[in-house]
Design a protein around this motif. Structure first.
Motif, short mmCIF file in Angstrom:
data_model
loop_
_atom_site.label_atom_id
_atom_site.label_comp_id
_atom_site.label_asym_id
_atom_site.label_seq_id
_atom_site.Cartn_x
_atom_site.Cartn_y
_atom_site.Cartn_z
N GLU A 487 8.92 -32.56 -4.04
CA GLU A 487 8.28 -32.97 -5.44
C GLU A 487 7.97 -34.49 -5.41
OE1 GLU A 487 10.44 -31.99 -9.79
OE2 GLU A 487 11.55 -34.01 -8.59
N GLN A 488 8.35 -35.13 -3.88
CA GLN A 488 7.56 -36.42 -3.60
C GLN A 488 6.02 -36.15 -3.15
OE1 GLN A 488 10.05 -38.20 0.12
NE2 GLN A 488 11.60 -38.48 -1.83
N HIS A 489 6.02 -35.06 -2.51
CA HIS A 489 4.49 -34.70 -1.96
C HIS A 489 3.15 -34.08 -3.81
CE1 HIS A 489 5.44 -35.21 2.00
NE2 HIS A 489 6.58 -34.79 1.37
N GLY A 490 4.36 -33.54 -4.63
CA GLY A 490 3.84 -32.73 -6.29
C GLY A 490 3.85 -31.01 -5.97
N PHE A 491 3.68 -31.02 -6.76
CA PHE A 491 2.93 -28.90 -6.31
C PHE A 491 4.67 -28.21 -6.15
CE2 PHE A 491 -1.14 -30.41 -7.35
CZ PHE A 491 -1.22 -31.09 -5.94
N LEU A 492 4.95 -28.86 -7.30
CA LEU A 492 6.90 -27.91 -6.62
C LEU A 492 6.84 -26.58 -6.82
CD1 LEU A 492 9.90 -27.89 -6.46
CD2 LEU A 492 10.19 -28.58 -8.70
N GLU A 493 6.64 -25.65 -8.25
CA GLU A 493 5.88 -24.64 -8.88
C GLU A 493 5.18 -23.86 -7.38
OE1 GLU A 493 8.47 -25.30 -11.00
OE2 GLU A 493 8.12 -22.64 -11.07
N GLU A 494 4.06 -24.19 -6.96
CA GLU A 494 2.96 -23.19 -5.85
C GLU A 494 3.81 -23.61 -4.66
OE1 GLU A 494 -0.66 -26.03 -5.35
OE2 GLU A 494 -1.48 -26.01 -7.19
N ASN A 495 5.08 -24.25 -4.16
CA ASN A 495 5.91 -24.34 -3.24
C ASN A 495 7.02 -23.28 -3.35
OD1 ASN A 495 5.56 -26.29 -0.69
ND2 ASN A 495 5.16 -26.87 -2.50
N ILE A 496 6.95 -23.74 -4.37
CA ILE A 496 7.98 -22.44 -5.17
C ILE A 496 7.49 -20.47 -4.84
CG2 ILE A 496 9.60 -21.39 -6.46
CD1 ILE A 496 10.77 -23.90 -6.12
N MET A 497 6.29 -20.75 -5.49
CA MET A 497 5.30 -19.39 -5.62
C MET A 497 5.44 -19.11 -3.74
SD MET A 497 4.34 -17.01 -6.97
CE MET A 497 4.84 -17.28 -8.54
N ILE A 498 4.84 -19.47 -3.42
CA ILE A 498 4.88 -19.32 -1.62
C ILE A 498 5.83 -18.96 -1.02
CG2 ILE A 498 3.95 -20.50 0.59
CD1 ILE A 498 2.40 -22.38 -1.06
N LEU A 499 7.54 -19.42 -1.26
CA LEU A 499 8.27 -18.99 -0.57
C LEU A 499 8.54 -17.55 -1.50
CD1 LEU A 499 10.74 -22.14 -1.57
CD2 LEU A 499 10.04 -20.99 1.19
N LYS A 500 8.16 -17.66 -2.68
CA LYS A 500 8.35 -15.83 -3.58
C LYS A 500 7.81 -15.14 -2.00
CE LYS A 500 10.19 -17.05 -7.80
NZ LYS A 500 10.18 -17.67 -9.88
N VAL A 501 6.80 -15.33 -2.38
CA VAL A 501 5.88 -14.74 -1.85
C VAL A 501 6.81 -14.11 -0.18
CG1 VAL A 501 3.27 -13.64 -0.85
CG2 VAL A 501 3.44 -15.27 -2.88
N PHE A 502 6.65 -14.77 -0.16
CA PHE A 502 7.27 -15.12 1.89
C PHE A 502 8.68 -13.67 1.26
CE2 PHE A 502 4.92 -19.19 3.22
CZ PHE A 502 4.11 -18.22 4.27
N LEU A 503 8.88 -13.83 0.62
CA LEU A 503 10.79 -13.42 0.35
C LEU A 503 10.14 -11.81 0.02
CD1 LEU A 503 13.92 -13.26 0.24
CD2 LEU A 503 13.30 -13.89 -3.08
N ASP A 504 8.91 -11.55 -0.73
CA ASP A 504 8.60 -10.39 -1.51
C ASP A 504 7.98 -9.53 0.13
OD1 ASP A 504 7.81 -10.66 -4.33
OD2 ASP A 504 9.80 -10.55 -3.99
#
Length: 574
Positions: A487-504
């Protein structure tokens, strides 16, 4: 025509060959090959290691092992006077046309499922296709930028997504040397010319049957090889519920629909239901609906009556037993009406015939994906759906039944009497933390691989590479600290989505480069510039939530990233 189940009365053959292998897929391949070559001379029985039980192998019989590394696994199940033939693998030369057409002198990477098989494939290709130079690829190596082509023997899902020009030459088969060994063991009198011709015929047949090999069991499974409920590990709540439902279902004759990921045990539960039913001493036959063209599948299901070509279909052959239709979502629309008619009238009409035959086997169907989704898409008949799903079971993936893990391991050790198998603490941690996308089947394959190594203690380095990759994280995930840093860098939800893509992607055993990742994110409504995406990947990499591999091998989520994503989902209830 593919191998089709036929009732043969009074046929006299020259012997009985039992084929043993670890993996079901490879067993299907080499069994199909042996049927193509020796089907008129030998009775052929195929058994996976996990289905091997005492007294299945006939005394004085002959067995063909898929490799010498499994001798230690099977020796306790073999009669003293059994003959053993060690199968040797070879690439199917009929599938090498794309390699032959390449300009000479290419350097080509070879991707396979483990180091042993990769090195064997490289050696064989270098000997056969001497016009090129084949190089083994291991997941922890940097991808050479000058490489233009990658070849894999049926393991395309293991090739990193960003690798260029992937040539799949199909699974390896048994060598012609193995063919001669089998012929010598049974003292078959065919000349080498005839055997060589049959071998070539089998290679062509295997090529034509790519992706749909062994659609129907080479013979109905013997009663003693079928699973029972007593053999199902069900300590977890999820699996205990499945067994409870399945036992109740077994007592009636209604059709059963079983949904679950690959390797979760759909066939195992199907066999247990059959064994516990009042049909338990009848035949159990299975067929994969993805296995053949619609025309051939129709013949395999319903039979053929055309002059001298009289083939008994699986429903007729099953008698009062059970028929398992795997991957029912792939049943062509043209055959769905015929299946519905069979269920409603208990009659089957062979192809080219007008004479109905009374049949009443029990029907069990399975699929990897939700059958009702196909109904909504218009790909599956709604009336047939409701007939097939009178009873429903959903198999839980291994990652959702963690309390069964130790019991599954001990079952493996006890069944094979392999009590000296031991794991280092690092290897054990890697096994328990691995995601197991192939579920219980993959677990048994990995354990069998470990047992075949003959090592007193299985270390982390001995495990398959895809299991080792998740072994680095040992400490609890500081979930709040990680969220704050993102969150210090912002865009938490976008980073979460990136992780979900990698997990899939990891579940599918693929990794992604930035170009592919960007396209996937755009399909989910997240539009990032190259610079924005690079910045987010740098943040995730600094926090050790992803593994960024050099070259074109792509990026995957790390074990730490998986744990963080799981914890984040729990605290945010998403």
């Amino acid at each position: 025509m593919p191998v089709i189940y036929m009732i043969k009365k009074g046929s006299q053959k020259d012997g009985h060959l039992t084929i043993l292998a670890i993996e079901e897929e490879y067993l299907s391949i080499i069994s199909k090959q042996m049927e193509d070559i020796f089907g008129d001379r030998l009775e052929i029985q195929s058994i996976t290691i996990k289905n091997l039980k005492r007294n299945i192998i006939p005394s004085g019989g002959t067995i063909l092992l898929s490799g010498n590394y499994i001798i230690q696994l099977v020796k306790n199940f073999l009669p003293n006077n059994v003959r053993i033939i060690i199968g040797k693998r070879a690439v199917n030369i009929v599938n090498l046309k794309l390699l032959i057409d390449l300009p000479k002198g290419q350097e080509i990477l070879v991707v396979n499922d483990n180091k042993i098989n990769t090195d064997q494939t490289v050696e064989h290709l270098n000997q056969t296709m001497f016009e090129h130079h084949f190089i083994p690829y291991y997941p922890d190596m940097e991808f050479p930028d000058h490489i233009k082509y990658v070849v894999t023997p049926g393991e395309k899902h293991l090739v990193p997504l960003e690798m260029p020009n992937v040539i799949d030459i199909g699974p390896r088969i048994l060598s012609i040397e193995t063919l001669y060994d089998v012929a010598d063991a049974f003292k078959l009198r065919e000349s080498q010319d005839i055997l060589t011709t049959r071998y070539i015929k089998s290679l062509v047949s295997m090529t034509q049957e790519r992706n749909h090999i062994a659609s129907i069991d080479l013979e109905n499974k013997k009663e003693e090889t079928l699973f029972t409920f007593d053999e199902v590990v069900a300590q977890s709540q999820a699996m205990s519920k499945v067994v409870s439902i399945a036992k109740k279902i077994a007592s009636n004759d209604l059709p059963v629909y079983i949904k679950g990921e690959t390797g979760t045990g759909k066939s195992m539960i199907s066999e247990a239901i059959h064994k516990a039913s009042n049909r338990g001493h009848e035949k159990f036959l299975s067929i994969n609906c993805t296995a053949s063209s619609p025309e051939l599948l129709e013949e395999e299901l319903f039979g053929v009556d055309k002059g001298i070509e009289n083939i008994t279909g699986v429903f007729e052959a099953a008698g009062n037993g059970t028929v398992l239709l795997k991957e029912i979502t792939k049943l062509p629309m043209t055959l769905q009406g015929r299946l519905l008619d069979l269920l409603e009238k208990n009659k089957v009409v062979r192809k080219y015939s007008n004479n109905p035959v009374f049949v009443k086997p029990r029907l069990i169907t399975t699929s990897l994906t939700d059958l009702y989704e196909q109904v909504n898409k218009g790909n599956f008949r709604r009336d047939l759906y409701f007939r097939l799903t009178a009873s429903f079971i959903e198999m839980p993936p291994l990652r959702k039944r963690s309390s069964d893990f130790n019991h599954l391991l001990h079952q493996f050790i006890n069944n094979l009497n392999y009590h000296h198998l031991d794991f280092s603490s690092e290897a054990w941690e890697a096994l328990t933390n691995y995601h197991w996308p192939g579920n219980v089947r993959e677990l048994y394959n990995v354990l069998s691989f470990c047992a075949c190594l003959g090592e007193k203690t299985i270390t982390l380095e001995s495990l398959p590479h895809y299991v080792r990759e998740q072994s680095n994280e040992k400490h609890p995930i500081p979930i709040k600290d990680i969220i704050e840093k993102i969150e210090q860098h912002g865009f938490l939800e976008e980073n979460i989505m990136i992780l979900k893509v990698f997990l899939d992607g990891k579940k599918q055993q693929v990794s992604y480069g930035r170009v592919t990742l960007k396209k996937i994110l755009e399909s989910k409504g997240i539009h990032l510039s190259e610079q924005q995406l690079r910045m987010r990947l740098e943040i995730l990499n600094d926090l050790e939530l992803i593994n960024v591999r050099l070259g074109r091998a792509g990026t995957t989520i790390s074990q730490k990233g998986e744990k963080f994503l799981s914890s984040y989902s729990e605290i945010t209830k998403i």
